[in-house]
Structures are given as C-alpha cells and as structure tokens.
Design a protein around this motif. Sequence first.
Motif, mmCIF file in Angstrom:
data_model
loop_
_atom_site.group_PDB
_atom_site.id
_atom_site.type_symbol
_atom_site.label_atom_id
_atom_site.label_comp_id
_atom_site.label_asym_id
_atom_site.label_seq_id
_atom_site.Cartn_x
_atom_site.Cartn_y
_atom_site.Cartn_z
ATOM 1 N N GLU A 101 0.885 -1.188 -0.114
ATOM 2 C CA GLU A 101 -0.145 -0.045 0.079
ATOM 3 C C GLU A 101 1.012 1.436 0.117
ATOM 4 O OE1 GLU A 101 -1.317 0.697 4.559
ATOM 5 O OE2 GLU A 101 -2.201 -1.201 3.411
ATOM 6 N N LYS A 102 2.060 1.062 0.650
ATOM 7 C CA LYS A 102 2.898 2.325 0.586
ATOM 8 C C LYS A 102 3.784 2.541 -0.755
ATOM 9 C CE LYS A 102 3.375 3.077 5.375
ATOM 10 N NZ LYS A 102 4.089 2.836 6.848
ATOM 11 N N GLN A 103 3.673 1.572 -1.473
ATOM 12 C CA GLN A 103 4.427 1.394 -2.846
ATOM 13 C C GLN A 103 3.522 2.227 -3.966
ATOM 14 O OE1 GLN A 103 4.583 0.651 -6.356
ATOM 15 N NE2 GLN A 103 3.753 -1.066 -5.685
ATOM 16 N N GLN A 104 4.213 2.993 -4.553
ATOM 17 C CA GLN A 104 3.331 3.920 -5.390
ATOM 18 C C GLN A 104 3.035 3.562 -7.011
ATOM 19 O OE1 GLN A 104 5.137 7.946 -5.685
ATOM 20 N NE2 GLN A 104 6.889 7.139 -6.022
ATOM 21 N N TYR A 105 4.084 2.522 -7.287
ATOM 22 C CA TYR A 105 4.024 2.293 -8.816
ATOM 23 C C TYR A 105 3.149 1.067 -9.389
ATOM 24 C CZ TYR A 105 8.288 4.979 -8.426
ATOM 25 O OH TYR A 105 9.185 6.083 -8.196
ATOM 26 N N ASN A 106 2.940 0.219 -8.372
ATOM 27 C CA ASN A 106 2.044 -0.735 -8.883
ATOM 28 C C ASN A 106 0.778 -0.866 -7.888
ATOM 29 O OD1 ASN A 106 4.274 -2.034 -10.284
ATOM 30 N ND2 ASN A 106 5.094 -2.779 -8.671
ATOM 31 N N ARG A 133 4.462 -1.306 -13.033
ATOM 32 C CA ARG A 133 5.551 -0.305 -13.561
ATOM 33 C C ARG A 133 6.605 -1.174 -14.215
ATOM 34 N NH1 ARG A 133 9.566 3.483 -11.487
ATOM 35 N NH2 ARG A 133 9.426 5.194 -13.036
ATOM 36 N N PHE A 134 7.239 -0.725 -15.274
ATOM 37 C CA PHE A 134 8.099 -1.712 -15.942
ATOM 38 C C PHE A 134 9.332 -0.671 -16.239
ATOM 39 C CE2 PHE A 134 5.796 -5.352 -15.944
ATOM 40 C CZ PHE A 134 6.385 -6.175 -16.780
ATOM 41 N N CYS A 155 -3.698 5.473 -18.327
ATOM 42 C CA CYS A 155 -3.775 6.269 -17.264
ATOM 43 C C CYS A 155 -2.836 7.332 -16.964
ATOM 44 C CB CYS A 155 -4.491 5.624 -15.956
ATOM 45 S SG CYS A 155 -4.851 6.524 -14.605
ATOM 46 N N PRO A 156 -2.521 8.462 -17.891
ATOM 47 C CA PRO A 156 -1.357 9.128 -17.521
ATOM 48 C C PRO A 156 -1.386 9.814 -16.289
ATOM 49 C CG PRO A 156 -2.528 9.859 -19.438
ATOM 50 C CD PRO A 156 -3.330 8.869 -18.874
ATOM 51 N N SER A 157 -0.271 10.003 -15.633
ATOM 52 C CA SER A 157 -0.250 10.470 -14.180
ATOM 53 C C SER A 157 -0.449 11.968 -14.422
ATOM 54 C CB SER A 157 1.368 10.410 -13.562
ATOM 55 O OG SER A 157 1.538 8.939 -13.496
ATOM 56 N N GLU A 158 -1.011 12.581 -13.338
ATOM 57 C CA GLU A 158 -1.308 14.276 -13.402
ATOM 58 C C GLU A 158 0.124 14.547 -12.838
ATOM 59 O OE1 GLU A 158 -4.637 15.104 -11.080
ATOM 60 O OE2 GLU A 158 -5.726 13.823 -12.041
#
Length: 145
Positions: free
Chosen positions: A75-80, A110-111, A138-141
């Motif tokens: 849950e604290k990991q932002q990429y997956n 994320r790759f 889903c591009p990041s803002e």
Amino acid sequence: MAKKTAKINQNPTPSKTVKFSENPEQILDSHISWHFNLMDQAPESPWTSLPKHLNRYADKLHAYEKQTIAEIFHEKQQYNHAVPVGRLVPRAQARLNTLKIKVDALYRLRFGGKPRLWGILKGNIFQILWFDPQHQVCPSEKKHT
C-alpha cells in the motif's frame, strides 16, 4: 376456505459458488503468476505491443515472479496498484467495453520510466490485458501544475 400448500418436486440447488476459497492472507503471501488469455492483440487496440517487447521485459516479469503479491502491491508503494476503470482514458474504457470486460479496477505494474503492464488480478494470477509502453492508459497528473 381450503388452505394452499406449496409442493416441492426437488430441492433447490445453490446458484452461486465461491470462486476463490483461499484465505486472503495466503494470497498475499503467494507469488504472482501470469496468464496471457485476456491479452488484447487486436490490430485496433492501441496497446498490443507486448509480444514484440517480451524479450526486453522478460527479466522484469521474472523479477516480479520472485515477489509476493503483498510485496508487489504494498500500500505504501506508489508504482504498482489498482486503478479504478473510471480513471482510465476514454479510449481504454471504450476498449474494455468492446472486449466485454466488466471490472471495477485494473491493476498496473511499472516496467521502468513510462512502460506499464495492465491487467486483472484474481488471487495471485495477473491476467495480462495491455502493455502500455508510453504510459497512455492512465497518464499521471503532473505535480505543481
């Protein structure tokens, strides 16, 4: 007045079954597996390029297989993480409708810088749907804009 009673010819059978009977904690401790059965390879799909990039990203798939579901989707990991379908670009939402895939969220892995792998997570099985080399599903803002 005569009393009516229902007659039963047979016992009803349950119509719903449990799809995954594993303990959720056990799923979190299990290692990810890949399924390619949902991979969108139609020419009209904007994200069909995984087969031509597979050799390049095989090491990344292999590295993910060494991690548990809990490690990959911490849950604290932002990429997956899971992304609600409503946050996907309209083209991706339309493609899901065309494919008749009805889910509340897709999972992304994320790759590297831009590339993402999108799919459906069922237990420890990641059903690959799209490879998104340009991060367009889903591009990041952008921060501070």
